[in-house]
Enzyme design. Structure first.
Site, PDB file in Angstrom:
ATOM      1  CD  GLU A 114      -3.120   0.988   2.079  1.00 17.52           C
ATOM      2  OE1 GLU A 114      -3.030   0.195   3.030  1.00 17.52           O
ATOM      3  OE2 GLU A 114      -4.106   1.699   1.870  1.00 17.52           O
ATOM      4  CG  ASP A 136      -3.402  -2.886   4.110  1.00 18.84           C
ATOM      5  OD1 ASP A 136      -2.664  -2.011   4.604  1.00 18.84           O
ATOM      6  OD2 ASP A 136      -4.611  -2.700   3.872  1.00 18.84           O
ATOM      7  CG  ASP A 171      -7.054  -4.116   6.118  1.00 19.36           C
ATOM      8  OD1 ASP A 171      -7.486  -3.116   5.513  1.00 19.36           O
ATOM      9  OD2 ASP A 171      -7.698  -5.170   6.242  1.00 19.36           O
ATOM     10  NE  ARG A 226     -14.653  -3.873   1.617  1.00 20.53           N
ATOM     11  CZ  ARG A 226     -14.158  -3.399   2.749  1.00 20.53           C
ATOM     12  NH1 ARG A 226     -14.434  -3.979   3.897  1.00 20.53           N
ATOM     13  NH2 ARG A 226     -13.362  -2.347   2.745  1.00 20.53           N
TER      14      ARG A 226
HETATM   15  P1  AMP Z   1     -12.647  -2.028   6.626  1.00 16.88           P
HETATM   16  O1  AMP Z   1     -11.815  -1.897   7.853  1.00 16.88           O
HETATM   17  O2  AMP Z   1     -13.125  -3.405   6.368  1.00 16.88           O
HETATM   18  O3  AMP Z   1     -13.743  -1.024   6.573  1.00 16.88           O
HETATM   19  O4  AMP Z   1     -11.716  -1.777   5.405  1.00 16.88           O
HETATM   20  C1  AMP Z   1     -10.627  -0.928   5.434  1.00 16.88           C
HETATM   21  C2  AMP Z   1     -10.183  -0.722   4.014  1.00 16.88           C
HETATM   22  O5  AMP Z   1     -11.240  -0.169   3.267  1.00 16.88           O
HETATM   23  C3  AMP Z   1      -9.050   0.230   3.841  1.00 16.88           C
HETATM   24  O6  AMP Z   1      -7.850  -0.455   3.823  1.00 16.88           O
HETATM   25  C4  AMP Z   1      -9.322   0.892   2.500  1.00 16.88           C
HETATM   26  O7  AMP Z   1      -8.400   0.471   1.532  1.00 16.88           O
HETATM   27  C5  AMP Z   1     -10.687   0.379   2.115  1.00 16.88           C
HETATM   28  N1  AMP Z   1     -11.590   1.407   1.587  1.00 16.88           N
HETATM   29  C6  AMP Z   1     -11.402   2.742   1.505  1.00 16.88           C
HETATM   30  N2  AMP Z   1     -12.464   3.344   0.923  1.00 16.88           N
HETATM   31  C7  AMP Z   1     -13.353   2.360   0.624  1.00 16.88           C
HETATM   32  C8  AMP Z   1     -14.633   2.342  -0.002  1.00 16.88           C
HETATM   33  N3  AMP Z   1     -15.223   3.452  -0.417  1.00 16.88           N
HETATM   34  N4  AMP Z   1     -15.256   1.151  -0.146  1.00 16.88           N
HETATM   35  C9  AMP Z   1     -14.677   0.020   0.283  1.00 16.88           C
HETATM   36  N5  AMP Z   1     -13.465  -0.030   0.885  1.00 16.88           N
HETATM   37  C10 AMP Z   1     -12.796   1.128   1.050  1.00 16.88           C
HETATM   38 MG    MG Z   2      -6.351  -1.777   3.933  1.00 12.79          MG
END
Ligand code: AMP
Ligand code: MG
Length: 328
Positions: free
Chosen positions: A72, A125, A128, A259
């Site tokens: 990343e 990542d 993350d 998701r």
């Molecule tokens: P989460 O913790 O599952 O919500 O996911 C985190 C990840 O969501 C981050 O590493 C981003 O790369 C990703 N992300 C950023 N913007 C978006 C978006 N609009 N839709 C889906 N994933 C995203």
């Molecule tokens: Mg991520």
């Protein structure tokens, strides 16, 4: 020859990820201590992101010089003179694990990230779930090895995740590891207490537990709620940051990870480092992972998953039920 749990790939990846996890927890500990650094939104996490990536890229590239890494971060911002303090801090943290680290070597390790997808490459990542990291909630370090478009090895380090699903306030720090065709395991972050993972056996959709992101921009929570109603699920959804969600499905704690793309972010394409490690862990624990249209995840297009839209993870048994409910 296929990889196994004793292969060099697994050994080096686990060593590097253990160091990166310790580094991230040290940075997080400083934040929890209430230092003013917490006020600056990007700075603290940037230190941990960069430190984690520097360590993991260094160990992977030195052990497997012909492999490429798609990660990343890169060092462009870090090399700017306005960020010299941050680079110094990153280097100090990294030096605790790699003696003799310099500003220059740390940047060069971060830049082992070539962003090029080849026949055999790693995707990383370094943190993350950045927002979870800052909140003191969940985050993951995610590393996967992809050969000819197929994920062969996936590892998630979840330093802040409870190890026992029945004791959410108990011991924290888990590794999830999966090798294609060999199953998935969970270990404590110190390597102990290895146990195989299997998804929940729930076949009645109304008994399923859904898990989703914490961040409403990352998935359409309202849509998820409506889907839950269609499936007669009354239990509220769990919310968690990062790919730890895949581990939660793999160990049977949740049945369905939804998701569905958020309507506020139309056209968003998921990144390969956000799903490669997690998806093989859920699959090898007996689960199924596709996008919202039922297509398999495609990690071969580049950094973005251009051919996919959203993500659906289930225990396998309920996959078609969920995909059909999505169409209604
Ligand atoms: P989460 O913790 O599952 O919500 O996911 C985190 C990840 O969501 C981050 O590493 C981003 O790369 C990703 N992300 C950023 N913007 C978006 C978006 N609009 N839709 C889906 N994933 C995203
Ligand atoms: Mg991520």
């Amino acid at each position: 020859m296929d990889m196994d749990r004793n292969s060099l790939e697994v050994k080096i990846a686990l060593q590097a990820m253990t160091m990166a996890s310790t580094l991230c927890e040290k940075v997080r500990g400083k934040l929890a201590g209430g230092e003013s650094i917490l006020k600056s939104d990007r700075t603290p996490v940037t230190i941990a992101d960069y430190g984690s990536q520097a360590i993991i890229c260094k160990f992977i590239k030195e052990a497997f010089p012909r492999d490429t890494i798609v990660a990343e971060e890169d060092s462009r911002e870090l090399r700017k003179s306005i960020h010299s303090k941050i680079l110094e801090q990153v280097t100090q943290y990294v030096d605790e694990f790699v003696l003799g680290s310099s500003l220059q070597t740390v940047c060069s390790w971060i830049d082992f990230n070539s962003q090029v997808v080849t026949d055999r490459f790693w995707t990383l990542d370094p943190i993350d779930g950045t927002k979870g990291f800052l909140r003191g909630d969940q985050y993951a370090i995610a590393l996967a090895l992809i050969e000819n478009g197929l994920t062969k090895l996936g590892i998630l380090a979840c330093p802040n995740l409870y190890v026992d699903k029945d004791r959410p306030h108990g011991k924290r720090g888990c590794f999830f590891l999966a090798l294609r065709g060999e199953g998935a395991v969970q270990m404590d972050i110190d390597g102990g207490d290895k146990r195989s993972l299997s998804v929940s056996k729930v076949s009645d959709p109304s008994k399923a537990t859904i898990i989703e992101s914490v961040e409403p921009d990352h998935a359409d929570h309202l849509f998820h709620q409506r889907l839950a109603q269609k499936l007669n699920i009354s239990k509220p959804s769990l919310q968690m940051d990062s790919q730890a969600k895949y581990g939660i499905v793999a160990r049977g704690e949740a049945t369905i990870y939804l998701r569905v793309p958020s309507s506020s972010e139309v056209g968003y394409k998921e990144k390969i480092w956000d799903h490669a490690a997690g998806s093989i862990i859920a699959e090898e624990a007996g689960g199924k992972v596709t996008d919202v249209l039922g297509h398999p995840l495609d990690f071969s297009c580049g950094t973005k998953m251009e051919k996919n839209q959203g993500i659906i993870v289930t225990n396998g048994i309920l996959h078609d039920v969920v995909l059909n409910a999505l169409k209604m």
